[in-house]
Scaffold this motif. Structure first.
Motif, PDB file in Angstrom:
ATOM      1  N   PRO A  75      22.657  40.338  35.634  1.00 26.59           N
ATOM      2  CA  PRO A  75      23.114  40.623  34.186  1.00 26.59           C
ATOM      3  C   PRO A  75      22.910  42.190  34.196  1.00 26.59           C
ATOM      4  O   PRO A  75      22.107  43.087  34.643  1.00 26.59           O
ATOM      5  CB  PRO A  75      21.782  40.033  33.775  1.00 26.59           C
ATOM      6  CG  PRO A  75      21.609  38.916  34.778  1.00 26.59           C
ATOM      7  CD  PRO A  75      21.803  39.418  36.285  1.00 26.59           C
ATOM      8  N   GLN A  76      23.701  42.721  33.121  1.00 28.23           N
ATOM      9  CA  GLN A  76      23.761  43.998  32.734  1.00 28.23           C
ATOM     10  C   GLN A  76      22.301  44.616  32.389  1.00 28.23           C
ATOM     11  O   GLN A  76      21.903  45.733  33.052  1.00 28.23           O
ATOM     12  CB  GLN A  76      24.375  44.382  31.592  1.00 28.23           C
ATOM     13  CG  GLN A  76      24.656  45.807  30.955  1.00 28.23           C
ATOM     14  CD  GLN A  76      25.768  45.996  30.032  1.00 28.23           C
ATOM     15  OE1 GLN A  76      27.015  45.516  30.403  1.00 28.23           O
ATOM     16  NE2 GLN A  76      25.596  46.713  28.973  1.00 28.23           N
ATOM     17  N   GLN A 112      29.674  43.812  38.200  1.00 22.23           N
ATOM     18  CA  GLN A 112      29.927  42.382  37.944  1.00 22.23           C
ATOM     19  C   GLN A 112      31.252  42.122  38.270  1.00 22.23           C
ATOM     20  O   GLN A 112      31.663  40.785  38.875  1.00 22.23           O
ATOM     21  CB  GLN A 112      29.821  42.111  36.327  1.00 22.23           C
ATOM     22  CG  GLN A 112      28.130  42.076  36.024  1.00 22.23           C
ATOM     23  CD  GLN A 112      27.898  41.650  34.531  1.00 22.23           C
ATOM     24  OE1 GLN A 112      29.008  41.866  33.687  1.00 22.23           O
ATOM     25  NE2 GLN A 112      26.802  41.466  34.374  1.00 22.23           N
ATOM     26  N   ALA A 113      32.255  42.640  38.125  1.00 23.80           N
ATOM     27  CA  ALA A 113      33.759  42.671  38.336  1.00 23.80           C
ATOM     28  C   ALA A 113      33.922  42.504  39.839  1.00 23.80           C
ATOM     29  O   ALA A 113      34.706  41.577  40.320  1.00 23.80           O
ATOM     30  CB  ALA A 113      34.777  43.720  37.727  1.00 23.80           C
ATOM     31  N   SER A 114      33.359  43.336  40.572  1.00 20.91           N
ATOM     32  CA  SER A 114      33.245  43.351  42.105  1.00 20.91           C
ATOM     33  C   SER A 114      32.774  42.066  42.679  1.00 20.91           C
ATOM     34  O   SER A 114      33.225  41.483  43.459  1.00 20.91           O
ATOM     35  CB  SER A 114      32.450  44.533  42.638  1.00 20.91           C
ATOM     36  OG  SER A 114      33.048  45.773  42.295  1.00 20.91           O
ATOM     37  N   ALA A 115      31.577  41.554  41.919  1.00 23.14           N
ATOM     38  CA  ALA A 115      31.033  40.347  42.278  1.00 23.14           C
ATOM     39  C   ALA A 115      31.863  39.069  42.070  1.00 23.14           C
ATOM     40  O   ALA A 115      32.075  38.358  42.885  1.00 23.14           O
ATOM     41  CB  ALA A 115      29.841  40.191  41.434  1.00 23.14           C
ATOM     42  N   THR A 116      32.526  39.137  41.015  1.00 21.21           N
ATOM     43  CA  THR A 116      33.568  38.076  40.729  1.00 21.21           C
ATOM     44  C   THR A 116      34.543  38.083  41.883  1.00 21.21           C
ATOM     45  O   THR A 116      34.950  36.907  42.338  1.00 21.21           O
ATOM     46  CB  THR A 116      34.074  38.187  39.399  1.00 21.21           C
ATOM     47  OG1 THR A 116      33.219  38.398  38.328  1.00 21.21           O
ATOM     48  CG2 THR A 116      35.204  37.147  39.301  1.00 21.21           C
ATOM     49  N   GLN A 139      28.984  46.770  34.657  1.00 20.52           N
ATOM     50  CA  GLN A 139      30.092  45.682  34.251  1.00 20.52           C
ATOM     51  C   GLN A 139      31.076  45.960  35.393  1.00 20.52           C
ATOM     52  O   GLN A 139      31.740  44.778  35.915  1.00 20.52           O
ATOM     53  CB  GLN A 139      31.105  46.387  32.999  1.00 20.52           C
ATOM     54  CG  GLN A 139      30.344  45.980  31.651  1.00 20.52           C
ATOM     55  CD  GLN A 139      30.727  47.028  30.498  1.00 20.52           C
ATOM     56  OE1 GLN A 139      31.675  47.470  30.441  1.00 20.52           O
ATOM     57  NE2 GLN A 139      29.907  46.972  29.446  1.00 20.52           N
ATOM     58  N   PRO A 167      27.225  36.164  42.735  1.00 18.76           N
ATOM     59  CA  PRO A 167      26.870  35.891  41.333  1.00 18.76           C
ATOM     60  C   PRO A 167      26.651  37.368  40.928  1.00 18.76           C
ATOM     61  O   PRO A 167      26.592  38.348  41.192  1.00 18.76           O
ATOM     62  CB  PRO A 167      25.262  35.424  41.726  1.00 18.76           C
ATOM     63  CG  PRO A 167      25.062  36.071  43.097  1.00 18.76           C
ATOM     64  CD  PRO A 167      26.167  35.983  43.721  1.00 18.76           C
ATOM     65  N   HIS A 168      26.553  37.116  39.424  1.00 21.22           N
ATOM     66  CA  HIS A 168      26.532  38.489  38.546  1.00 21.22           C
ATOM     67  C   HIS A 168      25.054  38.768  38.415  1.00 21.22           C
ATOM     68  O   HIS A 168      24.234  38.065  38.193  1.00 21.22           O
ATOM     69  CB  HIS A 168      27.063  38.342  37.183  1.00 21.22           C
ATOM     70  CG  HIS A 168      28.490  38.234  37.069  1.00 21.22           C
ATOM     71  ND1 HIS A 168      29.188  38.096  35.991  1.00 21.22           N
ATOM     72  CD2 HIS A 168      29.535  38.104  37.955  1.00 21.22           C
ATOM     73  CE1 HIS A 168      30.482  38.239  35.979  1.00 21.22           C
ATOM     74  NE2 HIS A 168      30.723  38.252  37.450  1.00 21.22           N
TER      75      HIS A 168
END
Length: 361
Positions: free
Chosen positions: A112-113, A100-104, A97, A109-110
């Motif tokens: 997926p977990q 993903q926040a760093s990617a944003t 998670q 792109p994310h």
């Protein structure tokens, strides 16, 4: 989820050579035989070609976007060998998670977990013989992603590589758990409001290195950063979050306002401390107050925490105006209790009421 193609290395490290290296692995200097590589291509619809393959240099064009515009993020996590011989990760969903926040924040792109966790599991499984048997040893895992598109133009890239490598590790700091000495940087900032402080990207660490060099020159182990706007409030170390323990048993840690990395160890410590009946507050704490409270005895302990170092006592703080010592430069009982609670949970030696231990296989 993408299927993984498994391509074991044709030249694995001989067992005798590997075992000799694992006697004293150090930290971040020794690497396992394999890596996981997944490609992202916007024209192909996203994530493609997930492979477990031999660890090897990455072919890179000199016009690769990451080399010019620094679109890069990473995670730090560990796999542990449990008492029953099985292996486990600690809160990999939280790492996924945060990735993903760093990617944003970095316009990437994310991952997926389920793909993120599967990549880590694949690497732990194929390199399971690389777990060191030293005290506190673990398999340090480094998932990272960077812009691999070949172009020169200021925009988010359309191609990326997501790679995971593993490093057998021992203790992060030398000294057998003795409190560390830290340098309070007066000239450099790690992050500013609206910046990338809450993202785990290489640029944040690059910005901290000149301050870390200054700390080393002053005989210190780490650097602590103050807020960029006023240089009043304590934020974090170059790679760890800070906690302050007072004479009434209460604990303070600086709040997550966007300039501090939201550490997974930090979050775990807050939860474990509250489980033990301790009062934990997330609120600003001034550097001058830190000095005054340490000198008066109101502040009994300071400790830093992170995946690499786990929980480490801070004994002395230096700045250009002098220094002060916390708790007689000794590791305190609250620090020891929280470290023990965390390590026991990570190693599978304690009940896991929060479901944080993720067994592999």
């Amino acid at each position: 989820m993408l299927p993984f193609t498994i391509e074991p290395t044709p030249t694995p490290t001989p067992a005798a050579v590997r075992d000799a290296a694992l006697v004293d692995p150090g930290f971040g200097k020794l690497f396992t035989d394999h890596m996981v590589v997944v490609r992202y291509n916007a024209a192909q619809g996203g994530w493609v070609d997930a492979r477990v393959t031999a660890r090897a240099p990455i072919p890179m064009d000199p016009a690769s976007s990451v080399l010019h515009y620094a679109q890069e993020i990473f995670e730090g996590m560990k796999a542990y060998r449990l008492a029953d011989g099985s292996t486990a990760l600690f809160r990999p969903d939280a790492n996924a998670q945060r990735f993903q926040a760093s990617a944003t924040r970095m316009a990437m792109p994310h991952v997926p977990q389920d793909l993120f966790i599967a990549a880590v599991e694949q690497l732990v499984t194929i390199d399971t013989d690389w777990f060191p048997k030293v005290e506190g040893g673990a398999l340090y895992l480094r998932p990272f992603m960077f812009a691999s598109e070949v172009f020169l133009g200021v925009r988010p890239a359309l191609e990326y590589l997501f790679i995971t490598i593993a490093s057998p590790v021992g203790a992060y700091f030398n000294g057998g758990g003795a409190p560390v000495t830290i340098w309070a940087s007066q000239n450099y900032s790690r992050a500013a409001p609206g910046g990338t402080g809450a993202a785990k990207c290489g640029g944040n660490y690059a910005a901290s290195l000149v301050a870390q060099a200054e700390a080393t020159a002053q005989g210190c182990d780490q650097v602590v950063f103050l807020d960029a706007a006023t240089r009043t409030w304590v934020e974090e170390l170059g790679g760890m979050n800070l906690f302050f323990v007072f004479d009434d048993g209460s604990i303070i840690t600086p709040p997550l306002t966007g300039t501090i990395l939201p550490g997974i160890t930090r979050d775990s410590i807050i939860t474990l401390a509250r489980d033990l009946g301790m009062s934990v507050r997330e609120e600003p704490y001034a550097f001058d107050q830190w000095r005054d409270d340490a000198n008066s005895g109101r502040l009994r302990e300071t400790f830093a925490c992170g995946t690499a170092a786990v929980v480490t006592s801070v004994g002395t703080v230096k700045d250009p105006n002098g220094s002060f010592t916390i708790g007689g430069n000794q590791s305190g009982p609250v620090t020891a209790a929280l470290r023990s609670a965390l390590v026991s949970l990570q190693r599978g030696d304690a009940p896991d009421p929060h479901g944080w231990v993720h067994r592999v296989g």
